[in-house]
Motif scaffolding. Structure first.
Motif, PDB file in Angstrom:
ATOM      1  N   VAL A  12      59.294 -49.479 -11.103  1.00 51.90           N
ATOM      2  CA  VAL A  12      59.322 -50.367  -9.938  1.00 51.90           C
ATOM      3  C   VAL A  12      59.154 -51.820 -10.365  1.00 51.90           C
ATOM      4  O   VAL A  12      59.837 -52.718  -9.845  1.00 51.90           O
ATOM      5  CB  VAL A  12      58.233 -49.963  -8.932  1.00 51.90           C
ATOM      6  CG1 VAL A  12      58.093 -51.013  -7.824  1.00 51.90           C
ATOM      7  CG2 VAL A  12      58.543 -48.611  -8.318  1.00 51.90           C
ATOM      8  N   THR A  13      58.268 -52.075 -11.328  1.00 55.89           N
ATOM      9  CA  THR A  13      58.065 -53.457 -11.799  1.00 55.89           C
ATOM     10  C   THR A  13      59.339 -54.000 -12.440  1.00 55.89           C
ATOM     11  O   THR A  13      59.667 -55.177 -12.284  1.00 55.89           O
ATOM     12  CB  THR A  13      56.900 -53.537 -12.794  1.00 55.89           C
ATOM     13  OG1 THR A  13      57.190 -52.725 -13.945  1.00 55.89           O
ATOM     14  CG2 THR A  13      55.609 -53.069 -12.157  1.00 55.89           C
ATOM     15  N   VAL A  14      60.067 -53.135 -13.156  1.00 58.15           N
ATOM     16  CA  VAL A  14      61.330 -53.576 -13.761  1.00 58.15           C
ATOM     17  C   VAL A  14      62.343 -53.934 -12.678  1.00 58.15           C
ATOM     18  O   VAL A  14      63.023 -54.964 -12.760  1.00 58.15           O
ATOM     19  CB  VAL A  14      61.898 -52.470 -14.680  1.00 58.15           C
ATOM     20  CG1 VAL A  14      63.293 -52.848 -15.165  1.00 58.15           C
ATOM     21  CG2 VAL A  14      60.973 -52.250 -15.872  1.00 58.15           C
ATOM     22  N   ILE A  15      62.425 -53.096 -11.637  1.00 57.30           N
ATOM     23  CA  ILE A  15      63.367 -53.370 -10.546  1.00 57.30           C
ATOM     24  C   ILE A  15      63.014 -54.671  -9.834  1.00 57.30           C
ATOM     25  O   ILE A  15      63.889 -55.503  -9.545  1.00 57.30           O
ATOM     26  CB  ILE A  15      63.386 -52.190  -9.561  1.00 57.30           C
ATOM     27  CG1 ILE A  15      63.931 -50.937 -10.244  1.00 57.30           C
ATOM     28  CG2 ILE A  15      64.214 -52.529  -8.325  1.00 57.30           C
ATOM     29  CD1 ILE A  15      63.864 -49.694  -9.389  1.00 57.30           C
ATOM     30  N   VAL A  16      61.711 -54.845  -9.545  1.00 58.62           N
ATOM     31  CA  VAL A  16      61.277 -56.071  -8.875  1.00 58.62           C
ATOM     32  C   VAL A  16      61.551 -57.286  -9.752  1.00 58.62           C
ATOM     33  O   VAL A  16      61.973 -58.348  -9.267  1.00 58.62           O
ATOM     34  CB  VAL A  16      59.782 -55.985  -8.508  1.00 58.62           C
ATOM     35  CG1 VAL A  16      59.271 -57.324  -7.984  1.00 58.62           C
ATOM     36  CG2 VAL A  16      59.552 -54.902  -7.476  1.00 58.62           C
ATOM     37  N   PHE A  17      61.334 -57.158 -11.065  1.00 61.54           N
ATOM     38  CA  PHE A  17      61.595 -58.258 -11.993  1.00 61.54           C
ATOM     39  C   PHE A  17      63.075 -58.627 -11.984  1.00 61.54           C
ATOM     40  O   PHE A  17      63.434 -59.807 -11.968  1.00 61.54           O
ATOM     41  CB  PHE A  17      61.153 -57.852 -13.400  1.00 61.54           C
ATOM     42  CG  PHE A  17      61.456 -58.878 -14.451  1.00 61.54           C
ATOM     43  CD1 PHE A  17      60.661 -60.001 -14.594  1.00 61.54           C
ATOM     44  CD2 PHE A  17      62.539 -58.723 -15.299  1.00 61.54           C
ATOM     45  CE1 PHE A  17      60.942 -60.964 -15.563  1.00 61.54           C
ATOM     46  CE2 PHE A  17      62.827 -59.663 -16.274  1.00 61.54           C
ATOM     47  CZ  PHE A  17      62.025 -60.786 -16.406  1.00 61.54           C
ATOM     48  N   ILE A  18      63.949 -57.605 -11.968  1.00 59.57           N
ATOM     49  CA  ILE A  18      65.392 -57.866 -11.932  1.00 59.57           C
ATOM     50  C   ILE A  18      65.772 -58.556 -10.625  1.00 59.57           C
ATOM     51  O   ILE A  18      66.566 -59.510 -10.611  1.00 59.57           O
ATOM     52  CB  ILE A  18      66.169 -56.555 -12.108  1.00 59.57           C
ATOM     53  CG1 ILE A  18      65.937 -55.992 -13.508  1.00 59.57           C
ATOM     54  CG2 ILE A  18      67.658 -56.774 -11.871  1.00 59.57           C
ATOM     55  CD1 ILE A  18      66.556 -54.628 -13.738  1.00 59.57           C
ATOM     56  N   LEU A  19      65.212 -58.072  -9.519  1.00 60.10           N
ATOM     57  CA  LEU A  19      65.501 -58.701  -8.230  1.00 60.10           C
ATOM     58  C   LEU A  19      65.039 -60.153  -8.207  1.00 60.10           C
ATOM     59  O   LEU A  19      65.698 -61.014  -7.609  1.00 60.10           O
ATOM     60  CB  LEU A  19      64.818 -57.916  -7.102  1.00 60.10           C
ATOM     61  CG  LEU A  19      65.358 -56.513  -6.816  1.00 60.10           C
ATOM     62  CD1 LEU A  19      64.513 -55.832  -5.758  1.00 60.10           C
ATOM     63  CD2 LEU A  19      66.813 -56.591  -6.372  1.00 60.10           C
ATOM     64  N   LEU A  20      63.901 -60.424  -8.849  1.00 56.34           N
ATOM     65  CA  LEU A  20      63.391 -61.795  -8.900  1.00 56.34           C
ATOM     66  C   LEU A  20      64.389 -62.722  -9.585  1.00 56.34           C
ATOM     67  O   LEU A  20      64.571 -63.867  -9.160  1.00 56.34           O
ATOM     68  CB  LEU A  20      62.046 -61.821  -9.638  1.00 56.34           C
ATOM     69  CG  LEU A  20      61.380 -63.184  -9.824  1.00 56.34           C
ATOM     70  CD1 LEU A  20      61.014 -63.790  -8.478  1.00 56.34           C
ATOM     71  CD2 LEU A  20      60.146 -63.070 -10.703  1.00 56.34           C
ATOM     72  N   HIS A  21      65.058 -62.220 -10.614  1.00 60.59           N
ATOM     73  CA  HIS A  21      66.013 -63.057 -11.349  1.00 60.59           C
ATOM     74  C   HIS A  21      67.406 -63.025 -10.744  1.00 60.59           C
ATOM     75  O   HIS A  21      68.298 -63.738 -11.214  1.00 60.59           O
ATOM     76  CB  HIS A  21      66.061 -62.603 -12.813  1.00 60.59           C
ATOM     77  CG  HIS A  21      64.860 -63.032 -13.600  1.00 60.59           C
ATOM     78  ND1 HIS A  21      64.805 -64.210 -14.305  1.00 60.59           N
ATOM     79  CD2 HIS A  21      63.646 -62.449 -13.759  1.00 60.59           C
ATOM     80  CE1 HIS A  21      63.621 -64.329 -14.898  1.00 60.59           C
ATOM     81  NE2 HIS A  21      62.904 -63.272 -14.578  1.00 60.59           N
ATOM     82  N   GLN A  22      67.609 -62.196  -9.711  1.00 57.99           N
ATOM     83  CA  GLN A  22      68.889 -62.173  -9.016  1.00 57.99           C
ATOM     84  C   GLN A  22      68.873 -63.019  -7.747  1.00 57.99           C
ATOM     85  O   GLN A  22      69.856 -63.036  -7.006  1.00 57.99           O
ATOM     86  CB  GLN A  22      69.259 -60.726  -8.662  1.00 57.99           C
ATOM     87  CG  GLN A  22      69.546 -59.846  -9.864  1.00 57.99           C
ATOM     88  CD  GLN A  22      70.716 -60.350 -10.687  1.00 57.99           C
ATOM     89  OE1 GLN A  22      71.748 -60.738 -10.148  1.00 57.99           O
ATOM     90  NE2 GLN A  22      70.554 -60.351 -12.008  1.00 57.99           N
ATOM     91  N   LEU A  23      67.766 -63.707  -7.493  1.00 55.23           N
ATOM     92  CA  LEU A  23      67.686 -64.548  -6.309  1.00 55.23           C
ATOM     93  C   LEU A  23      68.725 -65.663  -6.378  1.00 55.23           C
ATOM     94  O   LEU A  23      69.033 -66.164  -7.470  1.00 55.23           O
ATOM     95  CB  LEU A  23      66.282 -65.152  -6.189  1.00 55.23           C
ATOM     96  CG  LEU A  23      65.146 -64.158  -5.931  1.00 55.23           C
ATOM     97  CD1 LEU A  23      63.804 -64.873  -5.973  1.00 55.23           C
ATOM     98  CD2 LEU A  23      65.323 -63.478  -4.593  1.00 55.23           C
ATOM     99  N   PRO A  24      69.270 -66.073  -5.247  1.00 64.09           N
ATOM    100  CA  PRO A  24      70.308 -67.124  -5.246  1.00 64.09           C
ATOM    101  C   PRO A  24      69.813 -68.409  -5.900  1.00 64.09           C
ATOM    102  O   PRO A  24      68.787 -68.966  -5.504  1.00 64.09           O
ATOM    103  CB  PRO A  24      70.583 -67.339  -3.751  1.00 64.09           C
ATOM    104  CG  PRO A  24      70.157 -66.057  -3.099  1.00 64.09           C
ATOM    105  CD  PRO A  24      69.003 -65.549  -3.902  1.00 64.09           C
ATOM    106  N   GLY A  25      70.537 -68.852  -6.941  1.00 63.29           N
ATOM    107  CA  GLY A  25      70.154 -70.067  -7.631  1.00 63.29           C
ATOM    108  C   GLY A  25      69.010 -69.886  -8.602  1.00 63.29           C
ATOM    109  O   GLY A  25      68.510 -70.869  -9.150  1.00 63.29           O
ATOM    110  N   GLY A  26      68.590 -68.653  -8.833  1.00 58.08           N
ATOM    111  CA  GLY A  26      67.459 -68.410  -9.722  1.00 58.08           C
ATOM    112  C   GLY A  26      66.135 -68.447  -8.973  1.00 58.08           C
ATOM    113  O   GLY A  26      66.060 -68.900  -7.829  1.00 58.08           O
ATOM    114  N   ALA A  27      65.092 -67.971  -9.636  1.00 59.53           N
ATOM    115  CA  ALA A  27      63.778 -67.887  -8.993  1.00 59.53           C
ATOM    116  C   ALA A  27      63.257 -69.269  -8.605  1.00 59.53           C
ATOM    117  O   ALA A  27      62.701 -69.455  -7.521  1.00 59.53           O
ATOM    118  CB  ALA A  27      62.791 -67.190  -9.929  1.00 59.53           C
ATOM    119  N   ALA A  28      63.447 -70.258  -9.470  1.00 56.49           N
ATOM    120  CA  ALA A  28      62.926 -71.597  -9.190  1.00 56.49           C
ATOM    121  C   ALA A  28      63.588 -72.201  -7.961  1.00 56.49           C
ATOM    122  O   ALA A  28      62.912 -72.744  -7.072  1.00 56.49           O
ATOM    123  CB  ALA A  28      63.135 -72.505 -10.404  1.00 56.49           C
TER     124      ALA A  28
END
Length: 314
Positions: free
Chosen positions: A19-35
């Protein structure tokens, strides 16, 4: 038994890591990046660069993952810029209220569903059984938001028995001081579970009624009431006790909608507001807590089934 528990615990840990891996991937798939997603579209390049440096987003992905995993394991889920508060402190404030709402709804579910399922089994294929089955299908199929709105319209707007809004006070204790405002959220969240639990209870009782030990008890002269409550009920409750652990994720999912309808300041409403405001750190924090609760519920269900039912092979 200890070996079985250790194996299930190891499996639960593996699931949590996945689950942490999936959440981590989703975090980096956010539009324009996490920042960009967290700071907003108006953030300057300098602000984004500074944010990446502070949070380690400029490092390789594998390094970022283990850094993020260490943060999650210590209870650090990030910072909500929109609310100007750490996600951990928000969860600490909201989680107890959601837990109280979920526990009260589960208590109501068991208190209503178990006798209802027994009564349906005793009066199977009778008018009461057909009516209860029909109502169970209706409540099981009806969306939670629809049930909540109907509850508000009938019992708040038309009859005026209960407030349309849940208690807004901070803390858990004030909730019980305004318990009349908790009735509609608890009933709304419980109705779906009652429909499912009563069907399971009915089926479980009917399965046990035809077992050899029931015929043996009757042959020894035990009356119908004694056979039902001293023999059948013990075995029929095993699936229900297991379902209690499996119902934890359903309670969290239902709380999201229920809390939004009744404006109850718990984790569900927090997630709803975060989704509307694109507050990604809060959303990810709630997702992680819900995932952990789901894995814990499944683990408790497996262990309780092995403890209560000796027929289960470890």
């Amino acid at each position: 038994m200890i070996g079985y528990i250790l194996r299930r615990l190891l499996q639960a840990i593996v699931v949590v890591l996945v689950v942490t891996v999936i959440v981590f991937i989703l975090l980096h798939q956010l539009p324009g990046g996490a920042a960009r997603a967290i700071l907003g579209p108006r953030a300057t390049d300098l602000q984004i660069t500074e944010f990446n440096l502070q949070n380690g987003y400029d490092k390789p992905l594998i390094v970022q993952y283990f850094h993020q995993l260490g943060q999650w394991l210590t209870g650090n889920f990030g910072f909500s810029i929109k609310l100007n508060q750490s996600v951990s402190s928000l969860l600490v404030q909201r989680m107890p209220k959601t837990i109280i709402l979920g526990l009260l709804s589960l208590v109501l579910t068991v208190v209503v569903a178990v006798p209802l399922g027994i009564l349906q089994a005793v009066r199977r294929n009778k008018p009461f059984d057909y009516i209860a089955t029909g109502l169970a299908f209706v409540f099981y199929a009806a969306p939670t938001f629809f049930i909540g709105l109907i509850m508000i319209e009938i019992f708040s707007q038309q009859l005026g028995w209960f407030p349309p809004e849940a208690p807004q006070a901070n803390g858990v204790v004030p909730i019980f001081a305004q318990f009349d405002a908790m009735v509609l959220p608890i009933v709304t969240l419980a109705l779906l579970s009652i429909a499912g639990f009563s069907r399971y209870m009915r089926s479980s009782v009917l399965d046990n009624v035809d077992q050899d030990y029931v015929r043996t008890a009757k042959a020894k002269g035990a009356g119908p009431t004694r056979v039902l409550y001293h023999h059948v009920l013990r075995n029929a409750l095993i699936p229900i006790i297991t379902l209690l652990g499996l119902s934890i994720p359903a309670v969290f999912a239902g709380a999201l909608i229920t809390e939004s309808i009744f404006n109850f300041p718990g984790m569900g409403l927090l997630f709803w507001q975060a989704a509307q405001a694109s507050d990604y750190p809060v959303e990810l924090g709630v997702v992680m807590i819900t995932a952990f609760a789901t894995v814990t519920g499944n683990l408790l269900a497996d262990i309780s089934l092995a403890v209560l039912d000796p027929r289960v092979k470890l």
